[in-house]
Motif scaffolding. Structure first.
Motif, short mmCIF file in Angstrom:
data_model
loop_
_atom_site.label_atom_id
_atom_site.label_comp_id
_atom_site.label_asym_id
_atom_site.label_seq_id
_atom_site.Cartn_x
_atom_site.Cartn_y
_atom_site.Cartn_z
N LEU A 66 0.83 -1.21 0.00
CA LEU A 66 0.00 0.00 0.00
C LEU A 66 0.87 1.26 0.00
O LEU A 66 0.60 2.22 -0.74
CB LEU A 66 -0.93 -0.01 1.21
N PHE A 67 1.91 1.26 0.83
CA PHE A 67 2.80 2.43 0.87
C PHE A 67 3.50 2.65 -0.46
O PHE A 67 3.67 3.79 -0.91
CB PHE A 67 3.84 2.24 1.99
N ALA A 68 3.90 1.56 -1.13
CA ALA A 68 4.57 1.69 -2.44
C ALA A 68 3.63 2.32 -3.47
O ALA A 68 4.03 3.22 -4.23
CB ALA A 68 5.06 0.32 -2.91
N PHE A 69 2.37 1.86 -3.51
CA PHE A 69 1.44 2.42 -4.49
C PHE A 69 1.09 3.87 -4.16
O PHE A 69 0.94 4.70 -5.07
CB PHE A 69 0.18 1.56 -4.56
N VAL A 70 0.95 4.18 -2.86
CA VAL A 70 0.68 5.58 -2.49
C VAL A 70 1.85 6.48 -2.88
O VAL A 70 1.68 7.56 -3.45
CB VAL A 70 0.39 5.67 -0.98
N HIS A 76 3.92 10.43 -9.25
CA HIS A 76 3.31 10.73 -10.54
C HIS A 76 2.61 12.08 -10.52
O HIS A 76 2.67 12.84 -11.50
CB HIS A 76 2.33 9.62 -10.92
N ARG A 77 1.95 12.41 -9.40
CA ARG A 77 1.29 13.72 -9.31
C ARG A 77 2.29 14.86 -9.33
O ARG A 77 2.09 15.88 -9.98
CB ARG A 77 0.44 13.78 -8.04
N VAL A 131 11.57 2.14 -9.92
CA VAL A 131 12.36 2.25 -8.69
C VAL A 131 11.50 1.94 -7.46
O VAL A 131 11.89 1.15 -6.59
CB VAL A 131 12.98 3.65 -8.59
N ILE A 132 10.33 2.55 -7.37
CA ILE A 132 9.48 2.38 -6.17
C ILE A 132 8.95 0.96 -6.07
O ILE A 132 9.07 0.31 -5.01
CB ILE A 132 8.34 3.40 -6.19
#
Length: 331
Positions: A66-70, A76-77, A131-132
């Protein structure tokens, strides 16, 4: 008298279940969770259940994902915001007069900035995602006690092998990155790329597609372009050399050409869509034993110099014929 002795029944090993020792379970869970605050917290909440470490690992894995996707969405923003800001730049009308012609230049430059910023934004988004998410995958594997050292070693060896085998591809991509960052050319520009000369139809990080005057399409790898001549960036210049007889009236010819320049500048069609500055007469550009060469020049929109030059030739020839001043051939 015969006495019968009946043996006492023995406890069957299969008839009773052996329950785990609570003290041993608590001790094992404590050892497993001693360096893990999440596991220790869950063990306390679940009364030191034997499956507390499993629940702890699952919770940590979910939190990492979840932290990686957030973090990826946030990156991206941020990249999108930076790209939108880079796509809007200052106007160049302060360098030239304000009018429709400079508005056209601003529109072209804005489109070029937008294309370049969007391409760089796409590359940065892909890099951020790799990377993330790659770091998250390695962290999850480490959490699941899967050894990642052999995986990292294999990836490193594979990267070195690919690097040696795809040197030209890497060179093309690096050249394409710098080409976009420096805004050397864009779609619609007329460029001289060395191997080919033509109008740019498509630009990628690997190749540039050109179409020459004969309609032939050229695919030029970015890594092979050592120099670029851009004929369409910012503004262009149209000029005409006017050879007249050596004994012609120099002042009269110059005044005549200045009148032609004023007429072209006063033409609303040319002034509003093609010319960005009043044409200039430079005077005598060359001297020879048979002719004097005058030069008249006009700053135009990108790629409009050919049309303006044709209009210059037509009006100068008409004006010279009206004034009775012949043009002479130059060697």
């Amino acid at each position: 008298m015969l006495l019968l002795v009946t043996p006492s029944p023995q406890p069957s090993s299969t008839s009773t279940s052996v329950l785990p020792d609570p003290d041993k379970v608590i001790s094992d869970v404590a050892v497993t969770c001693q360096n893990d605050p999440v596991c220790s917290t869950l063990a306390g909440m679940l009364s030191n259940a034997w499956w507390a470490p499993l629940v702890s690992s699952a919770v940590v894995v979910v939190l990492i994902v979840l932290f990686a996707f957030v973090l990826r969405n946030v990156a991206h923003r941020v990249i999108t915001r930076v790209v939108n800001r880079a796509a809007t730049g200052g106007s160049i009308t302060s360098r030239f007069r304000k009018g429709a012609a400079t508005d056209g230049i601003d529109a072209l430059l804005h489109e070029r900035r937008k294309q370049r910023a969007e391409t760089m934004g796409s590359v940065l988004k892909h890099v951020a995602s790799v990377v993330i998410l790659g770091t998250a995958v390695l962290t999850v594997l480490d959490r699941l006690t899967i050894p990642i050292a052999p995986l990292l070693t294999s990836v490193g060896i594979l990267g070195v092998a690919i690097g040696f085998g795809a040197q030209e591809l890497v060179k093309d991509f690096i050249a394409g990155m710098f080409m976009l960052l420096e805004d050397q050319y864009g779609v619609g520009d007329v460029i001289d790329a060395g191997p080919a000369v033509g109008t740019v139809e498509a630009v990628t990080l690997r190749v540039t597609r050109l179409r020459d005057a004969d309609g032939r399409v050229w695919y030029v790898r970015n890594g092979t372009i050592t120099r670029v001549g851009n004929e369409s960036q910012g503004w262009s210049r149209a000029f005409m050399d006017v050879p007249v007889a050596y004994d012609a009236d120099v002042v009269g010819v110059k005044v005549l050409l200045e009148h032609v320049a004023e007429e072209i500048w006063a033409d609303p069609e040319l002034r509003e869509s093609k010319i960005v500055e009043p044409p200039q007469v430079f005077g005598v550009e060359q001297l020879s034993d048979s002719s004097l060469v005058f030069r008249i020049s006009a700053k135009t929109l990108p790629s409009a110099q050919a049309e303006v030059a044709r209009e210059l030739r037509l009006r100068v020839k008409t004006a010279l014929d009206t004034a009775g001043i012949p043009m002479v051939a130059t060697a």
